[in-house]
Design an enzyme around this catalytic site. Sequence first.
Site, short mmCIF file in Angstrom:
data_model
loop_
_atom_site.label_atom_id
_atom_site.label_comp_id
_atom_site.label_asym_id
_atom_site.label_seq_id
_atom_site.Cartn_x
_atom_site.Cartn_y
_atom_site.Cartn_z
N CYS A 269 0.84 -1.20 0.00
CA CYS A 269 0.00 0.00 0.00
C CYS A 269 0.88 1.26 0.00
O CYS A 269 2.09 1.20 0.20
CB CYS A 269 -0.93 0.01 1.21
SG CYS A 269 -0.08 0.26 2.77
N HIS B 80 5.98 6.55 -1.99
CA HIS B 80 7.30 7.16 -2.24
C HIS B 80 7.10 8.62 -2.64
O HIS B 80 7.76 9.53 -2.14
CB HIS B 80 8.04 6.49 -3.43
CG HIS B 80 8.18 5.01 -3.35
ND1 HIS B 80 8.27 4.23 -4.48
CD2 HIS B 80 8.28 4.15 -2.30
CE1 HIS B 80 8.44 2.96 -4.14
NE2 HIS B 80 8.43 2.89 -2.82
N ARG C 124 12.41 -4.89 6.38
CA ARG C 124 13.37 -4.48 5.34
C ARG C 124 14.66 -4.08 6.04
O ARG C 124 14.65 -3.28 6.96
CB ARG C 124 12.77 -3.31 4.57
CG ARG C 124 13.61 -2.75 3.44
CD ARG C 124 12.69 -1.80 2.69
NE ARG C 124 13.28 -1.04 1.64
CZ ARG C 124 13.67 0.23 1.75
NH1 ARG C 124 13.60 0.85 2.91
NH2 ARG C 124 14.12 0.87 0.71
N ALA D 281 2.96 1.82 3.04
CA ALA D 281 4.17 1.00 3.07
C ALA D 281 5.30 1.69 2.29
O ALA D 281 6.46 1.65 2.68
CB ALA D 281 3.90 -0.38 2.47
FE1 CFM Z 1 13.93 1.79 -5.06
FE2 CFM Z 1 13.57 -0.58 -5.63
FE3 CFM Z 1 12.12 0.62 -3.80
FE4 CFM Z 1 14.78 0.24 -3.33
FE5 CFM Z 1 13.90 -2.01 -2.21
FE6 CFM Z 1 12.77 -2.80 -4.50
FE7 CFM Z 1 11.23 -1.68 -2.64
MO1 CFM Z 1 12.22 -4.03 -2.23
S1 CFM Z 1 15.49 0.27 -5.36
S2 CFM Z 1 13.58 1.88 -2.91
S3 CFM Z 1 15.66 -0.79 -1.67
S4 CFM Z 1 12.13 0.91 -5.86
S5 CFM Z 1 14.25 -3.78 -3.32
S6 CFM Z 1 13.24 -2.45 -6.66
S7 CFM Z 1 10.80 -3.34 -3.88
S8 CFM Z 1 12.25 -2.23 -0.85
S9 CFM Z 1 10.19 0.16 -2.82
#
Ligand code: CFM
Length: 482
Positions: free
Chosen positions: A49, A190, A83, A52
């Site tokens: 989500c 993000h 994580r 997250a």
């Molecule tokens: Fe960027 Fe990623 Fe992510 Fe990442 Fe990650 Fe990921 Fe993620 Mo898992 S590089 S920050 S450290 S988008 S591996 S491919 S899925 S935590 S949101």
Amino acid sequence: MPIPETYELECDRCIPERYKHMALSNREQPVIPACNIKTVPGDMTERGCAFAGARGVVGGPIGDCIQMIHSPSGCAWYQWGTRRNLSTIYNWSGPGKLCNDSHNRRRAITTDLKEEDVVFGGVKKLKNACLETWRLTPGAGGILIYTTCTSGLIGDDCHAVAREVEKEIGKPVFVIEAPGFCGVSQSKGHHEFNVQFYKQMAEYREKHPEVCLKEEDKTPYDINIIGEFNMDWDLALIKPLFEKLGCRIVTVFTGGERMDNLLKMPDAKLNVLHCQRSCTYISNLIQQGYEVPYVRASFFGIEQTARALRDVAKFFKSEEMIDKAEQIIDKETKAITPALNFYREKLAGKKVGLYVGGPRVWHWTKVMKELGMEVVFGMCTFAHEDDYEKINARAEDSLFLVDAPNEFEIEECLERFKPDLFLTGLKEKYLARKFGVPTVNSHSYEKGPYAMFRGLINFARDIYQGIYAPVWKFTRDEDFTR
Ligand code: CFM
């Protein structure tokens, strides 16, 4: 462009909307599957989500802040501690001082909203929780308040609480509103974290100019590392190489960072942007607001890491730095060559399926080539068009791509493409292993760090150990499975 019928997955016959999420890559004319759109009802998605994405991914790695989750306790629990975004803030105590400013992965703090709070509002509870936590951990660098679906729906004025608490504790208190429902995946979280953090940081700097980097403390080669979260100590390999290059790292957004440093982010000369999915937003905002440019970089594999160092050196137009970059690349490459040759020989021609969030599919397509392996399919949980463009550019033509795959699709791809290795996460590893396919944790790693030149060797070792683990011979031995 629709995929050829032979590629259509059997499991999606009853949910044909899924076919538009599949594509075959092409270097000349990139093919982009449908992405970053709502999950079709009936599709048991693997996505996370928006909350997250805000708390678990971008905000969570900040090392010294109280991360206050204004929610029922379940939201706080399920995003906590899974994580491995590590932090070097581990000084628990010193002479005459009980040091308690390390929050990273140690604490899950929530207001624990109940029905009564949903009816009458939860702001009082939020204020009390902030002040109580502050009393328990007075060394914290600030407070980050997150809303989730529940607090987002009842509409508590968290910013008003933040202003009151900020006055009492004298440290920044920022609010990040990214309730789970505000987007189609963690990617929206993000984005929200980037925008809201930037705005509140800029306001805080205006009100408290003393937190900015002083003129006399600036150097001509100040950089920030953006979109790097210190997975399993990646920063232990990233920072020293940029420092050897002659740069000074002002802050990392956000791996293991302190709030004090984050507030100085706009005072650097250049942002080096690693995760281009989760942190391009703040890089653009800083460029617009403070005229600090950024370069895109990947810290995985030899070629991409070398380019990152060269690009930073080129940006500063310093001959000395450009020479230094070549020296570093040369020295590091030589140091890893014997080990790399060993792993390349063992891994040559092995087939690998990739399933990560988005960026790592393109970061690692290149890396797999460097190890002599063949990528047979690629899957992303929350990629956008620009991620798929990058995958198209890096992959061999006709790589089978699946956007936001579900469990049945993963299963069918494992059976169809029979990879020797599946690069994936914690949820899917059990499924793959039941099919006799080894996995390497591609989010938090097995035994990292995986970044930069020396990290590649750790990565190669874990892949080698995964593929060659003797246990697999039992799953592949027909007599045994019968
Ligand atoms: Fe960027 Fe990623 Fe992510 Fe990442 Fe990650 Fe990921 Fe993620 Mo898992 S590089 S920050 S450290 S988008 S591996 S491919 S899925 S935590 S949101």
